[in-house]
Write an enzyme that holds these catalytic residues in place. Structure first.
Site, PDB file in Angstrom:
ATOM      1  N   HIS A   1     -10.057  -5.263  -3.543  1.00 13.69           N
ATOM      2  CA  HIS A   1      -8.703  -5.363  -2.839  1.00 13.69           C
ATOM      3  C   HIS A   1      -8.913  -5.682  -1.484  1.00 13.69           C
ATOM      4  CE1 HIS A   1      -9.807  -1.029  -2.686  1.00 13.69           C
ATOM      5  NE2 HIS A   1      -9.466  -1.144  -1.388  1.00 13.69           N
TER       6      HIS A   1
ATOM      7  N   HIS B   1      -6.873  -5.720   2.012  1.00 11.92           N
ATOM      8  CA  HIS B   1      -5.834  -5.202   2.966  1.00 11.92           C
ATOM      9  C   HIS B   1      -5.265  -6.324   3.824  1.00 11.92           C
ATOM     10  CE1 HIS B   1      -6.653  -0.718   2.199  1.00 11.92           C
ATOM     11  NE2 HIS B   1      -7.820  -1.458   1.811  1.00 11.92           N
TER      12      HIS B   1
ATOM     13  N   ASP C   1       0.987  -1.271  -0.121  1.00 15.88           N
ATOM     14  CA  ASP C   1       0.026  -0.135   0.039  1.00 15.88           C
ATOM     15  C   ASP C   1       0.887   1.302  -0.067  1.00 15.88           C
ATOM     16  OD1 ASP C   1      -3.319   0.560   0.950  1.00 15.88           O
ATOM     17  OD2 ASP C   1      -1.961   2.145   0.920  1.00 15.88           O
ATOM     18  N   ILE C   2       0.728   2.111  -0.562  1.00 16.56           N
ATOM     19  CA  ILE C   2       1.466   3.558  -0.966  1.00 16.56           C
ATOM     20  C   ILE C   2       1.425   4.417   0.334  1.00 16.56           C
ATOM     21  CG2 ILE C   2      -0.228   5.000  -1.884  1.00 16.56           C
ATOM     22  CD1 ILE C   2       1.755   5.569  -4.137  1.00 16.56           C
TER      23      ILE C   2
HETATM   24  P1  AMP Z   1      -9.665   1.548   0.101  1.00 11.71           P
HETATM   25  O1  AMP Z   1     -10.126   2.726   1.018  1.00 11.71           O
HETATM   26  O2  AMP Z   1     -10.055   0.194   0.863  1.00 11.71           O
HETATM   27  O3  AMP Z   1     -10.368   1.741  -1.314  1.00 11.71           O
HETATM   28  O4  AMP Z   1      -8.260   1.692   0.168  1.00 11.71           O
HETATM   29  C1  AMP Z   1      -7.477   1.854  -1.273  1.00 11.71           C
HETATM   30  C2  AMP Z   1      -6.051   2.011  -0.892  1.00 11.71           C
HETATM   31  O5  AMP Z   1      -5.378   1.928  -1.892  1.00 11.71           O
HETATM   32  C3  AMP Z   1      -5.592   2.972   0.363  1.00 11.71           C
HETATM   33  O6  AMP Z   1      -4.999   2.445   1.216  1.00 11.71           O
HETATM   34  C4  AMP Z   1      -4.507   3.537  -0.387  1.00 11.71           C
HETATM   35  O7  AMP Z   1      -3.319   3.950   0.235  1.00 11.71           O
HETATM   36  C5  AMP Z   1      -4.103   2.440  -1.534  1.00 11.71           C
HETATM   37  N1  AMP Z   1      -3.301   3.413  -2.889  1.00 11.71           N
HETATM   38  C6  AMP Z   1      -3.980   4.081  -3.432  1.00 11.71           C
HETATM   39  N2  AMP Z   1      -3.242   4.192  -4.444  1.00 11.71           N
HETATM   40  C7  AMP Z   1      -2.266   3.424  -4.530  1.00 11.71           C
HETATM   41  C8  AMP Z   1      -1.110   3.117  -5.324  1.00 11.71           C
HETATM   42  N3  AMP Z   1      -0.712   3.672  -6.448  1.00 11.71           N
HETATM   43  N4  AMP Z   1      -0.206   1.946  -5.149  1.00 11.71           N
HETATM   44  C9  AMP Z   1      -0.657   1.193  -4.002  1.00 11.71           C
HETATM   45  N5  AMP Z   1      -1.723   1.649  -3.003  1.00 11.71           N
HETATM   46  C10 AMP Z   1      -2.407   2.734  -3.342  1.00 11.71           C
END
Ligand code: AMP
Length: 120
Positions: A104, A106, A35-36
């Site tokens: 996704h 987590h 995760d970024i």
């Molecule tokens: P959600 O709120 O469950 O949709 O979480 C989306 C997750 O994606 C968040 O924890 C973000 O930090 C992560 N995220 C967004 N863009 C990226 C990216 N380019 N690479 C990795 N993680 C990302």
């Protein structure tokens, strides 16, 4: 929930190789990457390669091979979190506060993660 897939969401772009990612696992039907904005010492996202919006979309419509491969990949990522446990979270829709509309999981670990949800 409606399952209208946006092919320009950020994870679709990662799958197309348009955006870099820190891959930890790449299988026939799944990709796992850091995760970024990590919220724990270990914070990896596991996504299916197919176009699914949410967990329920994936669970309802994915084929047997995709379902098996995704879950086997997820199990490997959970093992990477270490022996002291992990938390798997999937957010969906507005109430789930889903930010990226591609399913996704987590996987968080590396510290005690607190209670399941903040009391309202
Ligand atoms: P959600 O709120 O469950 O949709 O979480 C989306 C997750 O994606 C968040 O924890 C973000 O930090 C992560 N995220 C967004 N863009 C990226 C990216 N380019 N690479 C990795 N993680 C990302």
């Amino acid at each position: 929930m409606p399952w209208t897939y946006d092919p320009n969401n950020i994870f679709a772009r990662i799958l197309r190789g348009e955006i870099p990612n820190k891959t930890v696992l790449d299988t026939a039907h799944a990709l796992a990457f850091h995760d970024i904005r990590p919220l724990a010492p270990f914070h990896v996202l596991v996504i299916p390669k197919g176009a699914y919006v949410t967990f329920d979309h994936f669970a309802a419509e994915a084929g047997a091979e995709e379902l098996l491969d995704f879950h086997r990949a997820a199990a490997r990522v959970c093992a990477m979190a270490g022996p002291e446990g992990y938390r798997g979270i999937t957010n969906a829709g507005a109430f789930g506060m889903q930010e990226v509309p591609h399913y996704h999981l987590h996987v968080l670990g590396g510290r005690v993660l607190g209670r399941l949800v903040d009391p309202a």
